[in-house]
Design an enzyme around this catalytic site. Structure first.
Site, PDB file in Angstrom:
ATOM      1  N   THR A  53       0.856  -1.179   0.000  1.00 56.33           N
ATOM      2  CA  THR A  53       0.000   0.000   0.000  1.00 56.33           C
ATOM      3  C   THR A  53       0.898   1.237   0.000  1.00 56.33           C
ATOM      4  OG1 THR A  53      -0.150   0.383   2.396  1.00 56.33           O
ATOM      5  CG2 THR A  53      -1.598  -1.310   1.464  1.00 56.33           C
ATOM      6  N   CYS A  54       0.283   2.409   0.034  1.00 53.04           N
ATOM      7  CA  CYS A  54       1.077   3.643   0.078  1.00 53.04           C
ATOM      8  C   CYS A  54       1.948   3.709   1.328  1.00 53.04           C
ATOM      9  CB  CYS A  54       0.159   4.862   0.057  1.00 53.04           C
ATOM     10  SG  CYS A  54      -0.697   5.111  -1.506  1.00 53.04           S
ATOM     11  N   ARG A  56       2.776   0.962   3.465  1.00 52.05           N
ATOM     12  CA  ARG A  56       3.453  -0.230   3.956  1.00 52.05           C
ATOM     13  C   ARG A  56       3.683  -1.268   2.868  1.00 52.05           C
ATOM     14  NH1 ARG A  56       1.524  -1.803   8.586  1.00 52.05           N
ATOM     15  NH2 ARG A  56       0.216   0.040   8.896  1.00 52.05           N
ATOM     16  N   GLU A 116      -8.845   3.800   9.744  1.00 51.14           N
ATOM     17  CA  GLU A 116      -9.217   4.050   8.344  1.00 51.14           C
ATOM     18  C   GLU A 116      -9.739   2.765   7.687  1.00 51.14           C
ATOM     19  OE1 GLU A 116      -7.496   2.935   5.539  1.00 51.14           O
ATOM     20  OE2 GLU A 116      -5.475   2.427   6.191  1.00 51.14           O
ATOM     21  N   GLN A 122      -7.655  -3.429   1.221  1.00 51.21           N
ATOM     22  CA  GLN A 122      -6.322  -3.709   0.683  1.00 51.21           C
ATOM     23  C   GLN A 122      -5.817  -5.084   1.132  1.00 51.21           C
ATOM     24  OE1 GLN A 122      -4.610  -0.131   2.277  1.00 51.21           O
ATOM     25  NE2 GLN A 122      -4.661   0.943   0.319  1.00 51.21           N
ATOM     26  N   GLY A 188      -6.104   9.697 -12.114  1.00 48.10           N
ATOM     27  CA  GLY A 188      -6.241   8.388 -11.477  1.00 48.10           C
ATOM     28  C   GLY A 188      -7.567   8.223 -10.773  1.00 48.10           C
ATOM     29  N   ALA A 189      -8.598   8.891 -11.267  1.00 46.60           N
ATOM     30  CA  ALA A 189      -9.906   8.890 -10.598  1.00 46.60           C
ATOM     31  C   ALA A 189     -10.592   7.541 -10.601  1.00 46.60           C
ATOM     32  CB  ALA A 189     -10.827   9.929 -11.251  1.00 46.60           C
ATOM     33  N   GLY A 191      -8.971   4.658 -10.165  1.00 45.97           N
ATOM     34  CA  GLY A 191      -8.198   3.712  -9.365  1.00 45.97           C
ATOM     35  C   GLY A 191      -8.782   3.555  -7.982  1.00 45.97           C
TER      36      GLY A 191
END
Length: 383
Positions: A53-54, A56, A116, A122, A188-189, A191
């Site tokens: 992920t962004c 980790r 979150e 994810q 990137g809308a 995604g």
């Protein structure tokens, strides 16, 4: 456990690594597949799963005493990160601690933004991907399914995620604070992050949105005033917007200094938000007058206020995690004992019940022995 192999987790995350390091481990799906296949054919790792992920990169795996060394070497090879530096950079969890770490991650307790929602999805996608790659087995399947179920229970029984603030929400709020009438372009809308981002943006009445699409067959049905332009035409419209947000999984920059400085004509302040790892936006654009560029690490500060509101729910969530892990461990112990049941039953026929009790008294603590005796009394109908 009754097996020689145990579960491990190697973690590189927002707590121990900055964005520059994390982006080296932002593996594409093709790279993830190759890495997983390399690990399970090593002879020392039987199961593995990777989460990217962004914030980790985490590698979960089941293996013998050589597994950790091989996993670190493989991560170093695929990332280009020196293995000697990697050993100092990572968090390493094993056995019960690896399981506990996973439960904290999937429930949102370990996230940059506590509670979150995005991390649960994810983790699900990472688990499904590993299943498709055929790199999971009984242990990872059991642990991940149980962890996901625990996260759902926490969402239902606590307020940890009731007022969840994700990276997309924080970014949208940052844009909304720019003024009365704010024009924003989103790259990137369609995604994973982009979809959530646009939904958050449209909840603010002072924001008008332009999205970029690689073809107009894609449909964005959020609100009538969300317009779309071709991705290749993005630089034609940037001069008119107050903010640009990029959140793609592209290995290349979506915005470069060279192209941006040529297209900007109007002298005004602009906010650029880069929610991608590796970065979408060339950091050199900060040289252009009026431009402010922020990335995912910037939102650590914004997340602190949100996290303070959630602290009261963490203890409640951790109690649920303890209960669920205890149930999981019992299930796994029972599963590992199943092959021995018939043999034990045969042996018990040859032994007296008193012999078994004396053996239990010898091996167990007083508290454990009391629980066994209470079970026997209940089973025998005398209590």
């Amino acid at each position: 456990m009754l097996v020689d192999e145990i579960m491990y987790c190697i973690s590189i995350n927002h707590k121990n690594s900055d964005l520059k390091i994390r982006k080296q481990f932002a593996f594409s799906e093709d790279t993830q597949k190759a890495l997983l296949n390399c690990l399970v054919t090593s002879g020392c790792i039987n199961e593995c799963l990777i989460v990217c992920t962004c914030n980790r990169m985490e590698l979960y795996f089941v293996g013998n005493e050589n597994a950790v060394s091989f996993a670190k070497n493989t991560l170093a090879e695929y990332s280009g990160f020196e293995v000697s530096r990697l050993s100092k950079q990572i968090f390493l969890f094993y056995d019960d601690k690896a399981i506990s770490h996973l439960y904290n991650v999937v429930s949102g307790i370990d996230s940059m933004v506590i509670g979150e929602d995005e991390i649960l999805g994810q983790i699900k996608r990472a688990y499904t991907f590993a299943q498709r790659c055929k790199t999971t087995g009984y242990e990872l399947n059991t642990v991940f399914q149980a962890a996901i179920a625990c996260a759902k229970r926490i969402k239902t029984e606590t307020v940890l995620s009731k007022t969840s603030v994700s990276m997309a929400t924080l970014a949208a709020n940052e844009v909304a604070r720019l003024g009365e009438n704010v024009s924003v372009m989103v790259i990137g809308a369609t995604g994973k992050i982009g979809t959530s981002l646009v939904k958050n943006l449209v909840s603010h009445k002072n924001i008008s949105i332009i999205t970029t699409l690689r073809n107009h067959n894609n449909d964005l049905t959020y609100r009538n005033d969300v317009s779309a332009v071709e991705y290749n035409d993005r630089y034609k419209y940037i001069d008119k917007v107050d903010c640009l947000i990029s959140a793609t999984s592209s290995p290349h920059y979506t915005i470069t200094y060279y192209d941006l400085q040529k297209c900007l004509k109007e002298n005004k302040n602009r906010l650029f938000i880069d929610l991608a790892v590796p970065p979408d936006i060339d950091k050199e654009i900060e040289k252009i007058s009026g431009i402010r560029l922020v990335d995912v690490d910037y939102f650590k500060t914004l997340a602190k206020e949100n996290n303070s509101l959630k602290l009261s729910s963490i203890d409640e969530a951790k109690k649920i995690i303890e209960e669920e892990i205890e149930a999981l461990k019992k299930d796994m112990l029972f599963h590992s004992f199943l092959p021995y049941i018939d043999a034990v039953k045969m042996k018990l026929k040859e032994k007296s019940f008193e012999e078994l009790l004396y053996k239990l008294r010898e091996e167990l603590s007083a508290e454990e022995f009391e629980k066994i005796l209470n079970v026997y009394k209940t089973f025998g109908g005398v209590e």
